[in-house]
Design a protein around this motif. Structure first.
Motif, mmCIF file in Angstrom:
data_model
loop_
_atom_site.group_PDB
_atom_site.id
_atom_site.type_symbol
_atom_site.label_atom_id
_atom_site.label_comp_id
_atom_site.label_asym_id
_atom_site.label_seq_id
_atom_site.Cartn_x
_atom_site.Cartn_y
_atom_site.Cartn_z
ATOM 1 N N ARG A 298 35.003 33.072 28.518
ATOM 2 C CA ARG A 298 35.417 34.097 29.264
ATOM 3 C C ARG A 298 34.551 34.996 29.537
ATOM 4 O O ARG A 298 34.457 36.120 28.928
ATOM 5 C CB ARG A 298 36.536 34.743 27.991
ATOM 6 C CG ARG A 298 37.638 33.781 28.131
ATOM 7 C CD ARG A 298 38.882 34.648 27.335
ATOM 8 N NE ARG A 298 39.804 33.540 27.081
ATOM 9 C CZ ARG A 298 41.260 33.998 26.429
ATOM 10 N NH1 ARG A 298 41.301 35.213 26.036
ATOM 11 N NH2 ARG A 298 41.979 33.120 26.436
ATOM 12 N N CYS A 299 33.582 34.759 30.438
ATOM 13 C CA CYS A 299 32.239 35.429 30.757
ATOM 14 C C CYS A 299 32.418 35.487 32.389
ATOM 15 O O CYS A 299 33.012 34.766 32.858
ATOM 16 C CB CYS A 299 30.996 34.807 30.234
ATOM 17 S SG CYS A 299 30.894 33.229 30.867
ATOM 18 N N LEU A 300 31.668 36.480 32.988
ATOM 19 C CA LEU A 300 31.529 36.819 34.309
ATOM 20 C C LEU A 300 30.685 35.553 34.982
ATOM 21 O O LEU A 300 29.549 35.457 34.527
ATOM 22 C CB LEU A 300 31.253 38.037 34.485
ATOM 23 C CG LEU A 300 31.493 38.782 35.823
ATOM 24 C CD1 LEU A 300 32.915 38.761 35.965
ATOM 25 C CD2 LEU A 300 30.922 40.066 36.386
ATOM 26 N N SER A 301 31.124 34.831 35.878
ATOM 27 C CA SER A 301 30.496 33.869 36.642
ATOM 28 C C SER A 301 30.447 34.245 38.155
ATOM 29 O O SER A 301 31.054 35.360 38.757
ATOM 30 C CB SER A 301 31.011 32.620 36.578
ATOM 31 O OG SER A 301 31.334 32.223 35.103
ATOM 32 N N LYS A 302 29.253 33.741 38.720
ATOM 33 C CA LYS A 302 29.237 34.027 40.426
ATOM 34 C C LYS A 302 29.557 33.036 40.899
ATOM 35 O O LYS A 302 28.884 31.794 40.461
ATOM 36 C CB LYS A 302 27.849 34.733 40.276
ATOM 37 C CG LYS A 302 27.289 35.121 41.893
ATOM 38 C CD LYS A 302 25.946 35.799 41.998
ATOM 39 C CE LYS A 302 25.635 36.269 43.413
ATOM 40 N NZ LYS A 302 24.323 36.801 43.580
ATOM 41 N N SER A 303 30.001 33.109 42.177
ATOM 42 C CA SER A 303 30.166 31.993 43.070
ATOM 43 C C SER A 303 28.901 31.622 43.865
ATOM 44 O O SER A 303 27.995 32.212 43.940
ATOM 45 C CB SER A 303 31.434 32.214 44.035
ATOM 46 O OG SER A 303 31.094 33.148 45.000
ATOM 47 N N VAL A 304 29.090 30.494 44.745
ATOM 48 C CA VAL A 304 28.022 30.187 45.652
ATOM 49 C C VAL A 304 28.011 31.368 46.725
ATOM 50 O O VAL A 304 28.928 31.770 46.871
ATOM 51 C CB VAL A 304 28.326 28.795 46.164
ATOM 52 C CG1 VAL A 304 29.569 28.618 47.031
ATOM 53 C CG2 VAL A 304 27.240 28.310 47.107
ATOM 54 N N ALA A 305 26.755 31.494 47.113
ATOM 55 C CA ALA A 305 26.406 32.611 48.077
ATOM 56 C C ALA A 305 26.216 31.865 49.314
ATOM 57 O O ALA A 305 25.073 31.394 49.378
ATOM 58 C CB ALA A 305 25.242 33.503 47.613
#
Length: 544
Positions: free
Chosen positions: A110-117
């Motif tokens: 349950r942590c913040l993830s980043k999508s593909v840019a």
């Protein structure tokens, strides 16, 4: 050895040179093009920090030549620098700060993830999540399609990853919309407002009609597409989504919405919608509402007095003390933010989603006094979220309402007041959205977009009744004088007294009055109508 020498500060003191080091060389002796070229290889954060050291480096680091090189390094495929007074700096910072972050409510992590840019994206302007995909619109009008996929982890394991592949869906897009419900399962079709012809589903309009926003309202079989023109007028057309997959063509009629037909003097600036209601904000900050079901109407206003099931498009004006800048519309509650940064909530409060500290419904806008100047506001099915910024420019996410399913991280039992959620918020977060499975935050910083909030006049802070000269304009956000003239002309056009009384009842519902005031006028008009009795057949006499 290079020594910095700032002309405003003079050469650095300490005059004696150490043996064997030679004489220092001022950086100002280098050609400006060479200094700009060297600085352009620094990270954006370091360029900004270097520009704060002295006047000389501030001018060098702020030069468009530096930011042009940085922009070309960050986005080598960007053909145009965009618009604005500082186009290259704006483009570079947009692409440096762009990002889509998400946090799943379920699962172990349950942590913040980043999508593909996407490499082709020129910043991020807005986004829309569906069940398995995310759509992102950039500042150059390119719509990207981010999808989930099975990928190989660093340990060689195959895992399902969210928003890890992207495809360019279309170019020349102005806006897009899908099913307005919070549950992403219903978002099966995407409607794109574009300047170019697309390949799947096409509607063409006359070249004189230029639209800037699209929203959806209604059920799948009677889906209404609301289109906002550049002139502030609203048109609508109805489609049946259950027949869109059939290989046939059919004709739909584009009609002027009743909001623009009955109130032609008002220019709508933006719209918001859910499945059964629509909210309009005018260019003067006035707010008007359409509610299409009696249940939602009762939740929002606490009464069914003015609800007409045969005329669901009739706009209702909300009574507000100042100009409204933006809003958020949930299923049966809403949030408004005015020009002074105050937050007003209205509607159903069964789970505490209004953030007022209790669970009492509100039939009119109620201020949340402990929150001010939000960056973004979002209202869902039974909870609300606020993105705010501290004095040190750090961001935090606040939430209230139902906490079931992890939708309020750190508060599983929910809260009737806005509380700080256990979410790490990106520094440049500017908008947010929550679904049943995930919380999304969009990061993008536009240097051309400055805070529009004003300071609250002293008379309003102290509670004195004297009007402030600078606050006269915001107290008339909907053009009251012009609206009253329009209302009088509508009453005058009615042929009989009974028709005029009925028209007056409708106008009371449109006017921005308190709920008790509306009930008083409606009851008084009913008494006058009953007292008139048979009077009203034919043209009214002067006595009547």
């Amino acid at each position: 050895m290079v020594k910095r020498s700032c002309p405003s500060c003079g050469p650095e003191t300490g005059g004696e040179e150490k043996k064997g080091r030679g004489n220092p060389i001022s950086v100002q002796l280098f050609p400006p093009e060479l200094v700009e070229h060297i600085i352009s290889f620094l990270p954006v954060r370091d360029v900004v920090a270097l520009g704060q050291t002295c006047h000389y480096f501030h001018e060098v680091c702020d030069a468009e030549g530096v930011w042009r090189r940085i922009c070309r390094r960050l986005s080598p495929r960007l053909r145009e620098q965009g618009s604005g007074t500082r186009p290259w700096k704006r483009a570079a910072i947009l692409n440096y700060t762009k990002g889509l972050y998400f946090q799943a409510f379920g699962g172990r992590r349950r942590c913040l993830s980043k999508s593909v840019a996407p490499l082709l994206a020129h910043g991020y302007r807005r986004f829309l999540p569906t069940k398995d995909h995310v759509f992102i619109l950039d500042y150059s009008g390119t719509l990207f399609f981010l999808k989930n996929a099975l990928v190989s982890s660093t340990l060689g394991q195959i895992q399902w990853k969210r928003a890890c592949r992207y495809v360019v869906l279309c170019r020349g897009a102005k806006d897009f919309a899908s099913d307005p419900r919070c549950d992403t399962v219903y978002r099966k079709y995407l409607y794109v407002l574009a300047t170019r012809e697309q390949r799947v589903f096409k509607m063409t309009f006359h070249h004189s009609m230029s639209f800037k926003q699209i929203v959806l309202v209604g059920q799948e079989t009677q889906r209404a597409l609301l289109l906002l023109t550049e002139e502030g007028r609203i048109y609508s057309l109805v489609v049946n989504e259950t027949q869109l997959d059939q290989p046939r063509s059919y004709t739909v009629q584009l009609a002027l919405r009743k909001m623009s037909h009955c109130l032609p003097h008002l220019r709508v600036a933006c719209m918001a919608s859910n499945q059964s209601s629509t909210l309009y904000i005018t260019d003067q900050g006035g707010v008007y509402f359409e509610v299409h079901t009696p249940g939602v109407y009762r939740d929002l206003f606490g009464t069914l007095q003015a609800f007409d099931p045969l005329d669901q498009q009739m706009p209702l004006a909300l009574s507000l003390p100042a100009k409204i800048l933006f809003c958020a519309l949930g299923y049966n509650h809403l949030g408004l933010v005015d020009e002074f940064g105050r937050i007003f909530m209205q509607g159903n409060n069964r789970y505490g989603q209004l953030g007022t500290g209790d669970k009492m419904d509100r039939g009119e806008p109620t201020q949340v006094h402990y929150l001010q100047r939000p960056i973004a506001l979002w209202c869902g099915l039974n909870h609300s979220l606020v993105l705010s910024q501290g004095s040190d420019f750090s961001k935090e996410l606040l939430g209230c309402g139902c906490g079931a399913g992890g939708r309020l991280p750190g508060w599983p039992k929910g809260s009737a007041s806005f509380v700080k959620l256990h979410v790490k918020v990106p520094l440049c977060a500017c908008s947010l959205c929550s679904t049943r499975e995930c919380l999304y935050m969009l990061s993008s910083h536009d240097i051309e977009h400055h805070p529009a909030y004003r300071d609250l006049p002293a008379s309003r802070v102290l509670g004195t009744p004297e009007p402030d000269p600078g606050s006269i304009a915001p107290q008339d956000p909907g053009g009251t004088a012009q609206a009253c003239e329009e209302y009088l002309s509508q009453i005058h056009s009615c042929p009989t007294l009974q028709d005029r009384m009925e028209k007056m009842k409708e106008i009371v519902g449109w006017m921005p009055l308190m709920a008790a005031q509306k009930d008083f006028f409606w009851e008084a008009l009913d008494m006058l109508q009953r007292a008139a009795g048979g009077v009203g057949q034919g043209p009214p006499t002067p006595e009547s």
